[in-house]
Motif scaffolding. Structure first.
Motif, PDB file in Angstrom:
ATOM      1  N   LEU A  37     -27.304  -0.736  -6.886  1.00 48.23           N
ATOM      2  CA  LEU A  37     -26.658  -0.363  -5.631  1.00 48.23           C
ATOM      3  C   LEU A  37     -25.248  -0.959  -5.586  1.00 48.23           C
ATOM      4  O   LEU A  37     -24.302  -0.316  -5.137  1.00 48.23           O
ATOM      5  N   ARG A  40     -23.060   1.227  -7.444  1.00 52.15           N
ATOM      6  CA  ARG A  40     -22.722   2.422  -6.663  1.00 52.15           C
ATOM      7  C   ARG A  40     -21.561   2.111  -5.721  1.00 52.15           C
ATOM      8  O   ARG A  40     -20.585   2.851  -5.653  1.00 52.15           O
ATOM      9  N   ALA A  43     -18.383   1.688  -7.650  1.00 51.72           N
ATOM     10  CA  ALA A  43     -17.834   2.958  -8.143  1.00 51.72           C
ATOM     11  C   ALA A  43     -17.067   3.674  -7.036  1.00 51.72           C
ATOM     12  O   ALA A  43     -16.015   4.273  -7.277  1.00 51.72           O
ATOM     13  N   ILE A  44     -17.589   3.599  -5.828  1.00 51.68           N
ATOM     14  CA  ILE A  44     -16.923   4.273  -4.722  1.00 51.68           C
ATOM     15  C   ILE A  44     -15.672   3.511  -4.302  1.00 51.68           C
ATOM     16  O   ILE A  44     -14.647   4.111  -3.999  1.00 51.68           O
ATOM     17  N   GLY A 115     -24.752   9.018   6.708  1.00 55.22           N
ATOM     18  CA  GLY A 115     -24.790   9.562   5.352  1.00 55.22           C
ATOM     19  C   GLY A 115     -26.194   9.665   4.786  1.00 55.22           C
ATOM     20  O   GLY A 115     -26.419  10.359   3.817  1.00 55.22           O
ATOM     21  N   LYS A 116     -27.144   8.961   5.404  1.00 55.21           N
ATOM     22  CA  LYS A 116     -28.534   8.933   4.931  1.00 55.21           C
ATOM     23  C   LYS A 116     -28.607   8.513   3.462  1.00 55.21           C
ATOM     24  O   LYS A 116     -29.496   8.945   2.720  1.00 55.21           O
ATOM     25  N   ILE A 117     -27.647   7.693   3.061  1.00 54.17           N
ATOM     26  CA  ILE A 117     -27.592   7.272   1.662  1.00 54.17           C
ATOM     27  C   ILE A 117     -28.807   6.424   1.305  1.00 54.17           C
ATOM     28  O   ILE A 117     -29.359   6.534   0.211  1.00 54.17           O
ATOM     29  N   ASP A 119     -31.782   6.621   2.447  1.00 55.84           N
ATOM     30  CA  ASP A 119     -32.938   7.492   2.234  1.00 55.84           C
ATOM     31  C   ASP A 119     -32.917   8.047   0.813  1.00 55.84           C
ATOM     32  O   ASP A 119     -33.943   8.125   0.146  1.00 55.84           O
ATOM     33  N   ALA A 120     -31.719   8.453   0.376  1.00 54.55           N
ATOM     34  CA  ALA A 120     -31.598   8.996  -0.981  1.00 54.55           C
ATOM     35  C   ALA A 120     -31.976   7.938  -2.005  1.00 54.55           C
ATOM     36  O   ALA A 120     -32.739   8.204  -2.935  1.00 54.55           O
ATOM     37  N   VAL A 121     -31.466   6.730  -1.824  1.00 52.11           N
ATOM     38  CA  VAL A 121     -31.709   5.688  -2.822  1.00 52.11           C
ATOM     39  C   VAL A 121     -33.177   5.245  -2.798  1.00 52.11           C
ATOM     40  O   VAL A 121     -33.748   4.888  -3.819  1.00 52.11           O
ATOM     41  N   MET A 122     -33.783   5.309  -1.615  1.00 52.35           N
ATOM     42  CA  MET A 122     -35.186   4.897  -1.511  1.00 52.35           C
ATOM     43  C   MET A 122     -36.130   5.873  -2.218  1.00 52.35           C
ATOM     44  O   MET A 122     -37.299   5.557  -2.418  1.00 52.35           O
ATOM     45  N   SER A 123     -35.650   7.063  -2.570  1.00 54.29           N
ATOM     46  CA  SER A 123     -36.527   7.953  -3.326  1.00 54.29           C
ATOM     47  C   SER A 123     -36.351   7.750  -4.832  1.00 54.29           C
ATOM     48  O   SER A 123     -36.893   8.493  -5.638  1.00 54.29           O
ATOM     49  N   THR A 124     -35.576   6.726  -5.210  1.00 52.90           N
ATOM     50  CA  THR A 124     -35.492   6.308  -6.613  1.00 52.90           C
ATOM     51  C   THR A 124     -36.268   4.985  -6.729  1.00 52.90           C
ATOM     52  O   THR A 124     -36.774   4.500  -5.721  1.00 52.90           O
ATOM     53  N   LEU A 278     -36.184   1.115   8.493  1.00 47.98           N
ATOM     54  CA  LEU A 278     -36.196   2.368   7.727  1.00 47.98           C
ATOM     55  C   LEU A 278     -37.563   2.755   7.172  1.00 47.98           C
ATOM     56  O   LEU A 278     -37.790   3.916   6.850  1.00 47.98           O
TER      57      LEU A 278
END
Lengths: 280, 308
Positions: A37, A40, A43-44, A115-117, A119-124, A278
């Motif tokens: 993370l 990530r 990188a941004i 951004g719900k970011i 949520d996205a990361v929690m599915s990894t 969350l």
């Protein structure tokens, strides 16, 4: 074969979860995952740092010029030091505080809520606790960037008076981690983004003004000093001033210990609060 | 026969006193496309969140890829892809960087993730958009990118929560085509939708859910055969004077519905029924004969009222 399903009633755990049990649990966290993370965020940041870092480069100049040289010209020496020398270490602590505070409050809230970011990361394979630690590490990194940059610039004004100053980056990282933990905990519990104004006007700004950055607190009434002892930024200011200005290793050690204890004590708080928010 | 990819027994989920999933059983087999249908609030997304290990079950059993959901979350998620309902891309970086950042969460090194990202961008027809910023993409492109992103760890199970909601027909058909092609490659697909056509097009088997329970289960054809008549006559805006004679036809049909603007007659012999309608004293201007659909089953089971 098609079928109609009629489930039987099942006994299950229901009811409200206890806040205390949610907060004091051992988080499911791995540094190797949190690092992903961090990468990530880095990188941004890399895509925008050219615009980001320039104002941060000028800010120390502005403070040092306005307060240190401008205001300082009218002031007597404080404890035998130029006013510029007196405020510079405190501003390093402040830079560390601000370096992470924007990140772990507004930025993290936007990532999480809009951004719900997360949520996205929690599915990894990352858990929400890994995400929380990643944010803490990234916030600390930003503190390190801005705090270190500040002391490098300030040193050109001749404000470094002790060899202990080489420990400044360590002190900045410690300070950054402490404020990351405090800020992210706040972010994890507020329902709407507007509530950050409380964080800033009732916590960050008063600390900035009254933590002994701009004037010493030791001639204040005793109760002020007692209160000040509990203020995180005050301890960070003491730490920096001991390292950069007075070279008082014992005082530096005491302040560092204070920060370390608070940081270690609160470490699981933002991770577990994020989980509570969350993971439903 | 291998273990099912997903196995739920008496699966239960509550939020405080609200019971979102009320003890359901289902299993998803290797290589099939399994659909969860249901109106808003039926519990579809809750089930998806439990399967994707984002949310712990409150009771019952849930096994994913032969591991315990939630408890073995890290290991399960390594082998699973999730396409979320809402776009949650990293808006600040490019299309390609989005995929590579995501791959890193699975410990996939850039030298592997880069060619893989390019391959999957080609797969979802975004190969020339690799350096685009996210805000420049259309809704359909974003959804395809989310699919590509979910493939980065080469998952055995792909979970899609309303994959085509909000897309135009062209974009929707493209997504369907890609999902079918994934299925051919052996990926097990699990999707939620409230588009009946989507379910008919894609799903080998499906369940229809309502208020946290499974109402029916089977292949789209089985479900239609079992739960609705093969043919439907729709009489649009019938003239007022026909009101009584249409009502008189009601017992002749398997089932009839009087809606604000039309009559619906469900029947096994559409032609015979149609000739009855044609022989009415006044022939209604618009009469349709069509086959029974999943939508008929869905509406019959979950009602026509707004579920909000």
């Amino acid at each position: 074969m098609a079928r109609t399903v009629t489930p039987a009633g099942i006994a299950v755990r229901t009811g409200r979860r206890s806040l205390l049990r949610d907060i004091v649990r051992v988080p499911d966290v791995r540094v190797t995952k949190a690092w992903r993370l961090w990468q990530r965020d880095a990188a941004i940041y890399k895509r925008t740092y050219k615009f980001n870092i320039l104002p941060n480069f000028f800010e120390p100049f502005l403070y040092l010029l306005a307060m240190g040289l401008g205001l300082g010209a009218y002031l007597a020496r404080i404890k035998g030091y130029r006013y510029l020398d007196f405020i510079a270490p405190g501003l390093v602590a402040t830079a560390a505080m601000f370096g992470t505070s924007f990140e772990v409050t507004f930025n993290c809230f936007v990532k999480m809520q809009f951004g719900k970011i997360y949520d996205a990361v929690m599915s990894t394979p990352l858990t929400i606790e890994d995400i929380g630690l990643g944010e803490l590490l990234w916030g600390t990194t930003r503190s390190l960037i801005y705090g270190t940059l500040f002391i490098l610039i300030a040193s050109m004004f001749g404000v470094v008076h002790s060899w202990l100053a080489i420990l400044t980056p360590v002190a900045v990282a410690l300070t950054g981690m402490m404020f990351s933990i405090i800020g992210l905990s706040f972010t994890a519990v507020i329902p709407i983004i507007d509530m950050f104004s409380y964080y800033w006007t009732m916590f960050i700004t008063p600390m900035f003004l009254f933590s002994g950055v701009f004037f010493p607190l030791d001639r204040m009434p005793g109760w002020v000093q007692t209160v000040a002892w509990f203020v995180p930024l005050h301890q960070a200011v003491n730490l920096m001033r001991s390292l950069i200005l007075t070279g008082d290793a014992a005082a530096a050690g005491r302040a560092a210990l204070w920060i370390l204890v608070l940081t270690a004590g609160l470490f699981v708080l933002p991770l577990n609060l994020l989980r509570r928010r969350l993971v439903k | 026969m291998p273990d099912p990819v997903v196995l739920a027994r008496a699966l239960f989920k509550s939020y405080g006193s609200f019971e979102a999933v009320k003890g359901i059983d289902f299993e998803v087999r290797h290589g099939e496309c399994f659909g969860f249908l249901g109106p808003n609030g039926a519990g579809k997304t809750t089930i998806m969140r439990m399967i994707s290990c984002s949310s712990p079950p409150s009771g019952g059993e849930l096994t994913v890829l032969a591991m315990r959901a939630w408890l073995d979350g890290r290991r399960i998620k390594r082998r699973m892809g999730v396409v979320p309902q809402e776009n949650n891309l990293d808006e600040e970086v490019t299309v390609l960087e989005n995929l590579m950042i995501y791959a890193r969460y699975f410990d996939i090194a850039p030298r592997v993730s880069r060619p893989r990202a390019e391959e999957f961008l080609r797969f979802v027809a975004l190969e020339d958009k690799g350096d685009w910023p996210i805000p420049r993409l259309s809704g359909g492109m974003k959804r395809r990118l989310l699919i590509a992103r979910a493939l980065m760890n080469e998952p055995e199970l792909l979970i899609l929560d309303e994959p085509t909601t909000g897309l135009d027909p062209q974009a929707r058909h493209l997504v369907w085509e890609k999902l079918r092609s994934l299925k051919r490659q052996g990926v097990t697909l699990l999707l939620t939708t409230h588009y009946m056509e989507e379910a008919s097009q894609l799903c080998d088997r499906l369940v229809i859910m309502h208020e946290g329970r499974i109402l029916v289960e089977g292949s789209p054809r089985e479900v239609i055969e079992r739960h609705t008549s093969p043919q439907v006559i729709e009489v649009f805006e019938p003239p007022r004077e026909l009101e009584e004679s249409l009502a008189a036809l009601e017992p002749v049909a398997d089932r009839a519905e009087r809606l604000a603007d039309r009559w619906l007659f469900y029947t096994t012999d559409g032609d015979a029924f149609l000739s009855k309608v044609r022989s009415l004293p006044v022939v209604p201007s618009t009469v349709w004969l069509r086959g029974g659909t999943l939508e008929d089953v869905f509406l019959a089971l979950t009602g026509r009222g707004l579920l909000e």
